[in-house]
Design an enzyme around this catalytic site. Structure first.
Site, mmCIF file in Angstrom:
data_model
loop_
_atom_site.group_PDB
_atom_site.id
_atom_site.type_symbol
_atom_site.label_atom_id
_atom_site.label_comp_id
_atom_site.label_asym_id
_atom_site.label_seq_id
_atom_site.Cartn_x
_atom_site.Cartn_y
_atom_site.Cartn_z
ATOM 1 N N GLY A 121 17.667 52.515 70.522
ATOM 2 C CA GLY A 121 18.483 53.352 70.818
ATOM 3 C C GLY A 121 17.880 53.369 69.180
ATOM 4 N N CYS A 122 19.936 54.193 69.381
ATOM 5 C CA CYS A 122 20.106 55.097 68.461
ATOM 6 C C CYS A 122 20.323 54.390 67.247
ATOM 7 C CB CYS A 122 21.372 56.073 68.107
ATOM 8 S SG CYS A 122 22.576 56.164 69.031
ATOM 9 N N TYR A 123 21.199 53.815 67.191
ATOM 10 C CA TYR A 123 21.683 52.974 65.894
ATOM 11 C C TYR A 123 20.876 51.310 65.431
ATOM 12 C CZ TYR A 123 26.870 54.278 66.562
ATOM 13 O OH TYR A 123 28.023 55.193 66.495
ATOM 14 N N TYR A 286 19.182 59.468 60.050
ATOM 15 C CA TYR A 286 18.259 59.756 60.642
ATOM 16 C C TYR A 286 19.131 60.757 61.324
ATOM 17 C CZ TYR A 286 19.414 56.000 62.782
ATOM 18 O OH TYR A 286 19.930 53.957 63.688
#
Length: 322
Positions: A121-123, A286
């Site tokens: 996942g991104c987070y 990022y």
């Protein structure tokens, strides 16, 4: 399946992650992209037939649809393609390899040998890359209470959120996930090496893409009372030689903006600290659509197929500003 150039089908190529994945792969002569005609997009038999012909399927789908595609692959037996899932559906499944190549020194090899990989996942990506080396080194105890604060551009929220921000009907800034049950917490908990469930507070702001994770620490509560430099040294040693992870000095301004890595698969890790107050803040910066989604997926795809893959978008340039 292809005997020469590997073939790839992006299931869900019309979504935000799928479009960015396609942009990263379309210029690569080492891979051939396959697609369904528009008329067959919702035809399960047409999709099943295409899946039997390709080497790898990238699933840029909602969770339930990703599970359906995985089950369809199962039904193909020895004609089943490799699967790379960008959804939440399989990130903790025992039959799937976690697609964060920098997680441990052995993880890239595990991804390269896997037939099923779940993209992080991104987070969690930034928080895990900050925490895991420090937990492994014993600088942060596994049961230490950790809070992760994060902000993302609105592109990470899907089509409805993107539409709301572009229509100027969404708030400029918003905390969410305050029920403390965000779907990324189990993944963050598991792969960070923590045994105590972390508190995770995400937020979204009025800019398209770019992400910052931040983790505050009281250094005098950690074993040996390490300095900010000690924390940074462990991170630098862990990621030495990694092409997409940069451990850099925190800017003297004490400020950080979230968009500097947009369009790339890079992630910047920093340790902000105060020498006398014995406090520090770990920071990861990022692109939520890059290292947080499509860039990470392209990196894993290259490992799974044994080819060089462009992980950044065409024309992406890293900003030098803090």
């Amino acid at each position: 399946m292809s005997a020469s150039i590997p073939t790839v089908f992006i299931d869900g190529e019309a979504g935000t992650t799928g479009l960015q994945m396609r942009d990263r792969l379309a210029r690569n002569p080492a891979v051939a992209l396959r697609s369904l005609p528009d008329a067959d997009r919702k035809n399960p038999e047409a999709k099943r037939a295409l899946m039997a012909e390709v080497d790898l399927v990238v699933m840029c789908l909602p969770d339930d649809a990703a599970r359906e595609t995985a089950a369809m692959a199962d039904s193909l037996g020895d004609r089943a393609p490799k699967l790379l899932d960008a959804s939440t559906a399989h990130r903790q499944h025992p039959d799937w390899v976690y697609g964060l190549p920098e997680l441990t020194p052995e993880q890239a090899t595990a991804i390269a040998g896997a037939r099923r990989v779940a993209v992080p996942g991104c987070y969690p990506t930034g928080a895990i890359l900050l925490l895991r080396p420090l937990v492994d080194a014993g600088l942060i105890p596994a049961d230490f209470p950790i809070s992760v604060n994060a902000v993302s551009g609105y592109s990470g929220g899907g089509k409805a959120m993107i539409a709301a921000y572009e229509a100027r009907t969404a708030p400029d800034f918003e905390l969410y996930g305050l029920s403390l049950s965000h779907k990324h917490v189990p993944e963050l908990h598991r792969y960070s090496g923590l045994t105590r469930r972390p508190i995770f507070v995400p937020s979204v702001a009025d800019y398209a893409q770019g992400m910052i994770d931040s983790i505050p620490l009281h250094l005098d509560l950690l074993p040996g009372s390490p300095s900010p430099a000690d924390l940074q040294a462990v991170l630098a040693a862990r990621y030495a030689g990694q092409p997409f992870v940069r451990v850099i000095d925190a800017p003297a301004s004490g400020k950080i903006e979230p968009e500097a890595q947009n369009g790339t698969n890079n992630i910047d890790l920093m340790v902000f600290g105060h020498p006398t107050q014995r406090q520090a803040v770990l920071v990861a910066r990022y692109d939520n659509l890059g290292k947080g989604a499509s860039g990470a997926a392209a990196q894993c795809l290259g490992l799974m197929l044994g080819i060089a893959v462009e992980t950044s978008l065409p024309g992406a340039r890293v900003k030098v500003a803090a």
